[in-house]
Design an enzyme around this catalytic site. Structure first.
Site, short mmCIF file in Angstrom:
data_model
loop_
_atom_site.label_atom_id
_atom_site.label_comp_id
_atom_site.label_asym_id
_atom_site.label_seq_id
_atom_site.Cartn_x
_atom_site.Cartn_y
_atom_site.Cartn_z
N GLN A 235 -0.04 -60.89 11.89
CA GLN A 235 0.26 -59.82 10.95
C GLN A 235 1.75 -59.50 10.95
O GLN A 235 2.21 -58.67 10.18
CB GLN A 235 -0.55 -58.57 11.32
CG GLN A 235 -2.05 -58.78 11.27
CD GLN A 235 -2.81 -57.60 11.83
OE1 GLN A 235 -2.82 -56.52 11.23
NE2 GLN A 235 -3.47 -57.79 12.97
N HIS B 105 0.85 -61.40 6.36
CA HIS B 105 1.60 -60.31 5.74
C HIS B 105 2.97 -60.77 5.25
O HIS B 105 3.82 -59.95 4.91
CB HIS B 105 1.75 -59.13 6.70
CG HIS B 105 0.48 -58.39 6.95
ND1 HIS B 105 0.34 -57.45 7.93
CD2 HIS B 105 -0.72 -58.45 6.31
CE1 HIS B 105 -0.90 -56.97 7.91
NE2 HIS B 105 -1.56 -57.57 6.94
N CYS C 236 9.66 -64.43 -6.05
CA CYS C 236 9.78 -63.90 -7.40
C CYS C 236 8.48 -63.21 -7.80
O CYS C 236 7.40 -63.78 -7.65
CB CYS C 236 10.10 -65.02 -8.39
SG CYS C 236 10.12 -64.47 -10.12
N SER D 94 -4.67 -54.34 17.88
CA SER D 94 -5.86 -53.53 18.14
C SER D 94 -7.05 -53.98 17.30
O SER D 94 -8.14 -53.45 17.44
CB SER D 94 -5.56 -52.06 17.82
OG SER D 94 -5.19 -51.92 16.46
#
Length: 217
Positions: free
Chosen positions: A102, A122, A130, A197
């Site tokens: 992440q 992420h 773009c 977590s």
């Protein structure tokens, strides 16, 4: 999928699961002497950050037996650490199938993991994307254009708006990246949650149930 159906996490195990182990890198432990009131076992537990109900010897055996480890990483490993070095060693030994992270900082690649092994759900700080045609380029190229006098560099292909290739609030995750991550998790025989977590979806759900098919975008 093979592996132990034992999720050492806040979630209940289900039959499909590989072994899911929560690991929190404890950098402060590096500065502590090995001798302590609870002995070497206590020191090693603090070093790994394992929960008290996790037997580190069992985890060691799982790692030794595993052939396709997937590491799910998050903010708890967002600085250079011994955790990064361990993941590099496992990849070089042919045991690490993928890192589903992440994080957007590129630290896994900088530590030595192959870019092909790291799945950044992420996005990344090191590329610009773009918003019009989805073309990607190195962020340094965009910064160089700003330094050369362009106030707001546009996409060279469609003149669209460029932004850092990270997922912003309200922005959908990248479908192909999610599908790649889901396949890696479904095929692993050991999943390690390192510095996360497991509360942020979709990564959180992968420790509890089989990854759902991601529609083609």
């Amino acid at each position: 999928m093979t592996g132990n159906s034992c999720a050492l996490s806040p979630f209940r195990p289900v039959e499909w699961n590989p072994s899911v182990v929560m690991v929190w890198p404890d950098e402060d432990a590096l500065a502590r002497p090995e001798s302590s009131s609870d002995g070497d076992a206590g020191y090693r537990r603090r070093m790994s950050g394992l929960r008290d109900d996790v037997d580190i010897r069992q985890v060691t055996e799982w790692v030794a037996d595993a052939r396709r480890i997937v590491a799910s990483t998050g903010a708890g490993i967002s600085t250079d650490s011994v955790g990064h070095a361990a993941l590099v060693e496992w990849e070089r030994a042919g045991k690490l199938a993928a890192i589903v992270t992440q994080n957007i900082d590129g630290l896994h690649q900088r530590a030595g993991n192959s870019p092909d092994t790291v799945i950044e759900i992420h996005g990344t700080l090191y590329e610009a994307e773009c918003l019009g045609c989805a073309d990607r380029t190195g962020i340094q190229e965009v910064l160089d254009r700003v330094a050369a006098g362009e106030d707001d560099p546009a996409c060279r292909h469609c003149a669209g708006i460029l932004k850092t290739a990270t997922i912003s609030f309200g922005q959908s995750l990248h479908g192909p990246t999610l599908r790649r991550a889901a396949r890696a998790v479904a095929d692993c025989d050991l999943m390690l949650a390192v510095g996360t977590s497991l509360t942020v979806q979709p990564a959180a759900g992968w420790s509890r149930s089989p990854p759902s098919p991601v529609p083609a975008s």
